[in-house]
Design a protein around this motif. Structure first.
Motif, short mmCIF file in Angstrom:
data_model
loop_
_atom_site.label_atom_id
_atom_site.label_comp_id
_atom_site.label_asym_id
_atom_site.label_seq_id
_atom_site.Cartn_x
_atom_site.Cartn_y
_atom_site.Cartn_z
N VAL A 1 -25.34 -1.43 -26.27
CA VAL A 1 -26.20 -1.05 -27.43
C VAL A 1 -26.07 -2.13 -28.47
CG1 VAL A 1 -26.24 0.74 -29.12
CG2 VAL A 1 -25.64 1.43 -26.91
N PRO A 2 -27.14 -2.56 -28.82
CA PRO A 2 -27.14 -3.74 -29.97
C PRO A 2 -26.35 -2.98 -31.43
CG PRO A 2 -29.07 -3.41 -28.90
CD PRO A 2 -28.50 -2.29 -28.55
N LEU A 3 -25.44 -3.63 -31.85
CA LEU A 3 -24.76 -3.20 -32.95
C LEU A 3 -24.76 -4.43 -34.06
CD1 LEU A 3 -21.78 -1.61 -31.48
CD2 LEU A 3 -23.67 -0.45 -32.44
N PRO A 4 -24.57 -4.08 -35.30
CA PRO A 4 -24.58 -4.89 -36.36
C PRO A 4 -23.37 -6.05 -36.03
CG PRO A 4 -24.97 -2.91 -37.53
CD PRO A 4 -24.52 -2.79 -35.92
N ALA A 5 -23.34 -7.16 -36.32
CA ALA A 5 -22.31 -8.16 -35.75
C ALA A 5 -20.93 -7.96 -36.52
CB ALA A 5 -22.76 -9.59 -36.23
N ILE B 1 -22.96 10.20 -31.19
CA ILE B 1 -23.54 9.68 -29.84
C ILE B 1 -24.41 10.81 -29.27
CG2 ILE B 1 -22.95 8.98 -27.61
CD1 ILE B 1 -20.20 7.70 -28.59
N TYR B 2 -25.45 10.59 -28.84
CA TYR B 2 -26.28 11.55 -28.35
C TYR B 2 -26.25 11.51 -26.72
CZ TYR B 2 -27.96 12.71 -33.05
OH TYR B 2 -27.92 13.20 -34.33
N ASN B 3 -26.53 12.69 -26.17
CA ASN B 3 -26.50 12.83 -24.56
C ASN B 3 -27.85 12.36 -24.08
OD1 ASN B 3 -26.44 13.50 -22.01
ND2 ASN B 3 -25.39 15.72 -22.36
N GLU B 4 -27.75 11.27 -23.51
CA GLU B 4 -28.95 10.70 -23.16
C GLU B 4 -29.67 11.50 -21.98
OE1 GLU B 4 -28.62 6.03 -23.09
OE2 GLU B 4 -26.65 6.91 -22.72
N ASN B 5 -29.06 12.42 -21.23
CA ASN B 5 -29.32 13.44 -20.19
C ASN B 5 -29.74 14.64 -20.77
OD1 ASN B 5 -28.79 11.36 -18.28
ND2 ASN B 5 -26.78 11.47 -18.41
N SER B 6 -29.81 15.01 -21.90
CA SER B 6 -30.11 16.46 -22.38
C SER B 6 -31.61 16.51 -22.47
CB SER B 6 -29.38 16.67 -23.50
OG SER B 6 -29.74 15.99 -24.70
N PRO B 7 -31.95 17.64 -22.45
CA PRO B 7 -33.58 17.84 -22.63
C PRO B 7 -33.83 17.50 -24.10
CG PRO B 7 -32.62 19.90 -21.58
CD PRO B 7 -31.37 18.71 -22.01
N GLN C 1 -14.95 -0.96 -30.59
CA GLN C 1 -13.93 -0.79 -29.37
C GLN C 1 -14.22 0.49 -28.94
OE1 GLN C 1 -12.05 -3.53 -28.29
NE2 GLN C 1 -11.51 -2.12 -26.67
N PHE C 2 -14.28 1.61 -29.60
CA PHE C 2 -14.64 2.74 -28.77
C PHE C 2 -15.66 2.62 -28.20
CE2 PHE C 2 -16.38 6.91 -28.88
CZ PHE C 2 -15.26 7.81 -28.47
N LEU C 3 -16.83 2.44 -28.76
CA LEU C 3 -18.05 2.41 -27.87
C LEU C 3 -18.13 1.51 -26.66
CD1 LEU C 3 -20.49 2.13 -30.90
CD2 LEU C 3 -20.25 3.87 -29.39
N ALA C 4 -17.48 0.61 -26.72
CA ALA C 4 -17.18 -0.38 -25.58
C ALA C 4 -16.53 0.15 -24.36
CB ALA C 4 -16.62 -1.83 -26.02
N GLU C 5 -15.38 0.92 -24.78
CA GLU C 5 -14.58 1.66 -23.79
C GLU C 5 -15.22 2.65 -23.24
OE1 GLU C 5 -11.03 2.53 -25.99
OE2 GLU C 5 -10.22 0.46 -26.02
N GLU C 6 -16.11 3.35 -24.10
CA GLU C 6 -17.03 4.55 -23.59
C GLU C 6 -18.38 4.50 -22.97
OE1 GLU C 6 -15.53 7.51 -23.17
OE2 GLU C 6 -13.64 6.72 -23.92
N GLY C 7 -18.29 3.10 -22.51
CA GLY C 7 -19.60 2.63 -21.93
C GLY C 7 -20.97 2.35 -22.69
#
Length: 123
Positions: free
Chosen positions: A52-56, A104-110, A42-48
């Motif tokens: 992301v594929p996750l286990p069922a 959660i890793y920052n996708e925009n970081s170098p 639920q946290f992942l869904a709310e945070e965008g």
């Protein structure tokens, strides 16, 4: 604004977790592993991160747990489910059966991809 769009800055606390600007870390502890996993999803869904594929379910997630008594192996492999930019990890001691750690890793970081896969020099 969701975490994915506005990643927390270095030394920032956000919804009970902490960020170093590159990685946001938090933990989920429900009544059992199923509750913890549902809170995490639920946290992942709310945070965008709904795409992301996750286990069922928690049963499927448990299949990613490393079954080893040799803690040295855990220094080289993530004990849990990994799909960029998310890591869902089990406690290293194996005693806490209801806790899940979320990174959660920052996708925009170098060097994002290298950092995520622990291939960045010095990590």
């Amino acid at each position: 604004m969701p975490l994915r769009e506005d990643f927390p800055a270095k030394n920032t606390e956000y919804l009970g977790g902490k960020s170093d600007g590159f990685v946001y870390r938090t933990a989920f502890a429900g009544a059992d592993i199923s509750h913890s996993y549902e809170m995490l999803r639920q946290f992942l869904a709310e945070e965008g991160f709904a795409n992301v594929p996750l286990p069922a379910n928690a049963g499927e997630l448990q299949k990613f747990r490393l079954r080893t008594r040799n803690r040295q192996i855990l220094l080289f492999d993530d004990n849990g489910y990994v799909h960029n930019p998310v890591k869902i990890l089990f406690p290293a001691d194996g005693r806490s059966k209801r806790i899940l750690y979320l990174e959660i890793y920052n996708e925009n970081s170098p060097g994002h991809l290298l950092r995520f896969h622990r291939r960045l020099d010095g990590e």
